[in-house]
Design an enzyme around this catalytic site. Structure first.
Site, short mmCIF file in Angstrom:
data_model
loop_
_atom_site.label_atom_id
_atom_site.label_comp_id
_atom_site.label_asym_id
_atom_site.label_seq_id
_atom_site.Cartn_x
_atom_site.Cartn_y
_atom_site.Cartn_z
N GLU A 106 -1.15 -10.24 -13.19
CA GLU A 106 -1.85 -11.05 -12.20
C GLU A 106 -2.01 -10.31 -10.88
O GLU A 106 -3.04 -10.40 -10.22
CB GLU A 106 -1.08 -12.35 -11.98
CG GLU A 106 -1.65 -13.27 -10.92
CD GLU A 106 -0.76 -14.45 -10.62
OE1 GLU A 106 -1.14 -15.27 -9.76
OE2 GLU A 106 0.33 -14.56 -11.22
N HIS A 146 1.24 -12.01 -5.17
CA HIS A 146 2.23 -11.13 -5.81
C HIS A 146 2.04 -9.66 -5.43
O HIS A 146 1.28 -9.34 -4.53
CB HIS A 146 2.22 -11.34 -7.32
CG HIS A 146 2.28 -12.77 -7.72
ND1 HIS A 146 3.40 -13.54 -7.55
CD2 HIS A 146 1.32 -13.59 -8.22
CE1 HIS A 146 3.15 -14.77 -7.96
NE2 HIS A 146 1.88 -14.83 -8.36
N HIS A 203 -4.98 -16.21 -6.91
CA HIS A 203 -4.03 -16.19 -8.02
C HIS A 203 -4.76 -16.38 -9.34
O HIS A 203 -5.95 -16.71 -9.38
CB HIS A 203 -2.99 -17.30 -7.85
CG HIS A 203 -2.06 -17.09 -6.71
ND1 HIS A 203 -0.89 -16.37 -6.83
CD2 HIS A 203 -2.13 -17.48 -5.42
CE1 HIS A 203 -0.28 -16.33 -5.66
NE2 HIS A 203 -1.02 -16.99 -4.78
N GLU A 212 -6.50 -20.73 -8.14
CA GLU A 212 -6.09 -20.23 -9.45
C GLU A 212 -7.39 -20.03 -10.22
O GLU A 212 -8.04 -20.98 -10.64
CB GLU A 212 -5.19 -21.25 -10.15
CG GLU A 212 -3.88 -21.52 -9.45
CD GLU A 212 -2.83 -20.46 -9.74
OE1 GLU A 212 -3.16 -19.46 -10.42
OE2 GLU A 212 -1.69 -20.63 -9.29
#
Length: 327
Positions: A154, A117, A209, A291
């Site tokens: 995030e 992101h 992430h 993650e």
């Protein structure tokens, strides 16, 4: 990343019993380190005394020493999602800014780090919502990602961990390239993220992430590419080395951080295979996603917002990548 987030379309989670013992099959997948988690869980693990905002339950808690760090207080300008809540603000510890010379065990190796992101994506809805071809289908260029309940995005987590990981790998002599370094107004799109790794001829690539699942869902998982041969996507040559990279990263992550594998995906192994992610589908080099925890769970958020825990997370990833590249 959120299930409405980055390069993601929501899977149907396969729930496993909370904190059930790892099976023999799991030990075969990730030898040594995941077995180490079983021992850690059996004795309860140390209490967490270094996370921002205080205690956590014993699964996944670690006692860490202070490390250099970088984040300021929780920001309200980095993500479109700002739900109310009580997650702690991140501690302000930062990785070293020095760039060591390219000497060491990984000299000649290239690693691409993809910080998931971009903090400013929410300001560019039109650009990030445009569709790109990921081989099997078309999907959004990128998303805003998720955030803690207190609003820490995030995208700031991923960039901080990416900097820490870059420092560690460069000290080993690797040439490291980031897909973005806070130097873009949005993105890059998921297809470009894959292309950056391909054009760098990376020996390994990792996309960082943090998840946005429901409260009570805890732990990390590593996502590996499945076999895809459709349109611009052909993962057949990288499925096997990516699986090896994923197992080594997962094993080292458990050992260094003391964090449990996901209790809601991967059947307790911390390993998940997917064929719907453009960042994996379009990669022609060994690549995985990680993650690191669930930002919407208060206990995981206490770890994710701790600078010293993020340093441990980077160390776990680094050791897994080094093991893969030297193996």
């Amino acid at each position: 990343m959120s299930y409405t987030g980055p390069d993601f379309e929501p899977p149907q989670p396969r729930r496993s019993r909370l904190r059930r013992p790892l099976t023999v099959a799991v030990a075969a997948l990730v030898p040594g380190a995941l077995l180490g988690w079983g021992v850690y869980a059996a004795v309860g693990g140390p209490d967490d005394t270094d996370t921002a905002g205080g205690g956590s339950d014993r699964a996944g808690a670690v006692r860490t020493s202070a490390s250099p760090s970088s984040d300021g207080p929780a920001s309200e300008d980095g993500d479109a999602k700002k739900p109310a809540g009580s997650s702690p603000a991140p501690t302000s510890e930062a990785p070293s800014a020095s760039r060591p010379p390219a000497t060491g065990a990984l000299k000649g190796k290239v690693v691409v780090i993809d910080p998931g992101h971009n903090p400013a994506n929410f300001q560019h809805a039109t650009e990030i919502n445009r569709k790109v071809n990921v081989g099997t289908h078309w999907k959004e260029c990128d998303t805003t990602g998720t955030a803690t309940n207190a609003g820490w995005p995030e995208a700031k987590f991923t960039l901080d961990v990416a900097h820490r990981l870059r420092d560690l790998l460069e000290k080993q002599g690797a040439t490291v390239k980031l897909t973005q370094d806070g130097d873009r107004s949005f993105g890059p799109c998921v297809d470009e993220r894959a292309r950056i790794g391909n054009e760098a001829k990376a020996d390994a690539a990792i996309s960082i992430h943090a998840d946005g699942s429901g409260a009570g869902n805890r732990g990390f998982h590593v996502i590996m590419p499945g076999a895809v041969h459709d349109g611009a996507a052909d993962t057949r040559a990288v499925v096997e080395p990516s699986a090896e990279l994923g197992k080594r990263v997962a094993g080292s992550f458990v050992r260094v951080t003391g964090t449990a594998p996901s209790n809601y995906l991967g059947d307790g192994t911390g390993l998940v295979t997917r064929t719907d992610l453009g960042g994996l589908n379009l990669s022609t080099v060994p690549k995985v996603f990680i993650e690191c925890g669930n930002m919407r769970d208060s206990t995981d958020a206490a770890l994710l917002t701790s600078g010293s825990w993020r340093q441990k997370a980077a160390e776990g990833m680094s050791e897994g990548i080094v093991s893969f590249l030297r193996g």
